[in-house]
Write an enzyme that holds these catalytic residues in place. Structure first.
Site, short mmCIF file in Angstrom:
data_model
loop_
_atom_site.label_atom_id
_atom_site.label_comp_id
_atom_site.label_asym_id
_atom_site.label_seq_id
_atom_site.Cartn_x
_atom_site.Cartn_y
_atom_site.Cartn_z
N CYS A 1 -8.08 -8.66 5.54
CA CYS A 1 -7.42 -9.26 4.37
C CYS A 1 -7.96 -10.64 4.02
O CYS A 1 -7.97 -11.02 2.85
CB CYS A 1 -5.90 -9.32 4.58
SG CYS A 1 -5.35 -10.38 5.92
N GLY B 1 0.81 -1.21 0.00
CA GLY B 1 0.00 0.00 0.00
C GLY B 1 0.85 1.25 0.00
O GLY B 1 2.07 1.21 0.11
N CYS C 1 -3.11 -9.62 14.60
CA CYS C 1 -2.04 -9.71 13.60
C CYS C 1 -0.83 -8.89 14.03
O CYS C 1 0.31 -9.36 13.95
CB CYS C 1 -2.55 -9.24 12.24
SG CYS C 1 -1.34 -9.38 10.91
N SER D 1 3.10 2.15 3.63
CA SER D 1 4.37 1.46 3.85
C SER D 1 5.35 1.73 2.71
O SER D 1 6.57 1.75 2.92
CB SER D 1 4.14 -0.04 4.02
OG SER D 1 3.53 -0.61 2.88
#
Length: 392
Positions: free
Chosen positions: A208, A22, A112, A25
């Site tokens: 995701c 994305g 996560c 980052s």
């Protein structure tokens, strides 16, 4: 002292950047490279949801790995793809499914960060000899007298500190958030200036491994036979209808109950009903009027406390959902690793499985997972004015 807080030149400072593909980052990696750091990009292959639901197109898909690699090539840094599917499945996806079956409303992105990115990836960064791990989160790491503190991102509309509450002091010491001081608009402008192909890439909207937001389909495929029908029951005991599984309901939900109700000639709902609680053991969804949702005491487990030695009756503001404003409250830690949160004003729709995250100003003092919410005796006995409190 360089911009990342190390007493050496940028070219002698190795930084691993978690690259999702994305824009956030990607800009993080490109800025650090431009500043002269020794940057290594790592992208995690977390999940191929096509194997489960037969669809493509969310943040863990192959396109994102391709985008991350294209950015790495553009800025001339080494880039590695690590297969974390197995550990992601065990640490995040299984927990997600089981949480729904317990009648909760989970937040897999926190798990996560907690169990994959800031544990396993951070360890991998150390193995590569990196001085720190940088991510594109909109949060800030602020130096303090007892070590770094976690603060909100400077852009309130993009702040992601809620999802980082489980970050430990040791992890925070190693982490860096180079764009946490920027608004999203400036991040995209930087991507344009740096010539990154992802400058106009839309933000990911889905979890995701849950394409198009259809989490019930994912849970049913992960736990076949575990999702069973049951009754929708009013607080007064009346059976109002049936449902196809408690996983489709969350505390505070009003729409999609499928039980009808009285309406005005203009179609406005009279005496609307809300989900008051979910009972997985009896497979019942219990509904009632909005006043039945009022809660001013929240019990929390697995608290990660970043607030120092003060642990009893600490004045804070608390977020009970990611998109909700922070609310005045007091928090006291308990001996079992949990906390009791006392709200100044009752709230409506506090859902088990969500996170309660504590703040003082912009600083994150910690947080934990909501077990249940209760009405104090004073609240239970008090009349509640229509429209009082905040609907979550």
């Amino acid at each position: 002292m360089n911009s990342l807080g190390f007493d050496k030149a940028p070219q002698d400072t190795r930084v691993v950047v978690a690259m999702s593909g994305g824009v956030d980052s990607s800009v993080t990696a490109a800025l650090l490279k431009e500043q002269g750091y020794d940057v290594v990009g790592i992208t995690l292959q977390l999940y191929d949801h096509g194997l489960t639901v037969g669809r493509k197109g969310a943040c863990c898909a192959g396109q994102d790995i391709y985008d991350a690699r294209q950015v790495a090539d553009r800025i001339d840094i080494p880039h590695y793809v690590l297969d974390y599917e197995s550990r992601f499945g065990q640490s995040v996806i299984d927990d997600f499914a089981d949480s729904y079956l317990r009648g909760e409303t989970p937040i897999p992105c926190v798990r996560c960060n907690q169990r994959v990115k800031f544990r396993d990836l951070l360890a991998q960064a150390r193995d590569l000899g990196a001085d720190c791990l940088a991510t594109g989160h909109y949060a800030r790491r602020v130096a303090g007298p007892t070590g770094p503190a976690l603060h909100r991102g400077a852009d309130p509309a993009r702040d992601q500190s809620y999802f980082l509450f489980a970050t430990t002091p040791a992890q925070l010491d190693y982490l860096r958030f180079p764009i946490g001081h920027l608004p999203k608009s400036e991040t995209r402008a930087l991507a344009e200036r740096l010539g990154l192909a992802v400058a106009d890439k839309p933000d990911s909207q889905d979890i995701c491994f849950v394409p198009a937001g259809n989490y019930a389909q994912v849970v049913e495929k992960l736990r076949p036979g575990a999702v069973e029908p049951g009754e929708i029951v009013h607080l007064d005991g009346r059976v109002l209808g049936r449902h196809d599984g408690v996983i489709r309901y969350t505390v505070g939900q009003r729409r999609g109950l499928g039980i009808g109700g009285r309406r005005t000639p203009e179609g406005e709902e009279l005496d609307p009903l809300y989900v008051v609680r979910v009972e997985p053991e009896t497979r019942r969804v219990v509904v009632g009027p909005r006043t039945a949702l009022a809660r001013d005491r929240v019990l929390v487990r697995e608290v990660n406390w970043l607030g120092g030695t003060d642990t009893a009756d600490v004045p804070v503001t608390v977020k009970l959902r990611s998109a909700q404003p922070a609310l005045p409250a007091r928090v006291s830690l308990t001996a079992d690793g949990g906390a009791v949160v006392t709200l100044t004003q009752p709230q409506y729709g506090v859902a088990p499985g969500q996170a309660a995250v504590f703040y003082q100003g912009d600083r994150v003092l910690g947080g934990g997972w909501i077990v249940r919410a209760e009405a104090s005796p004073a609240l239970a006995d008090a009349p509640i004015p229509a429209g009082a409190g905040t609907a979550l």
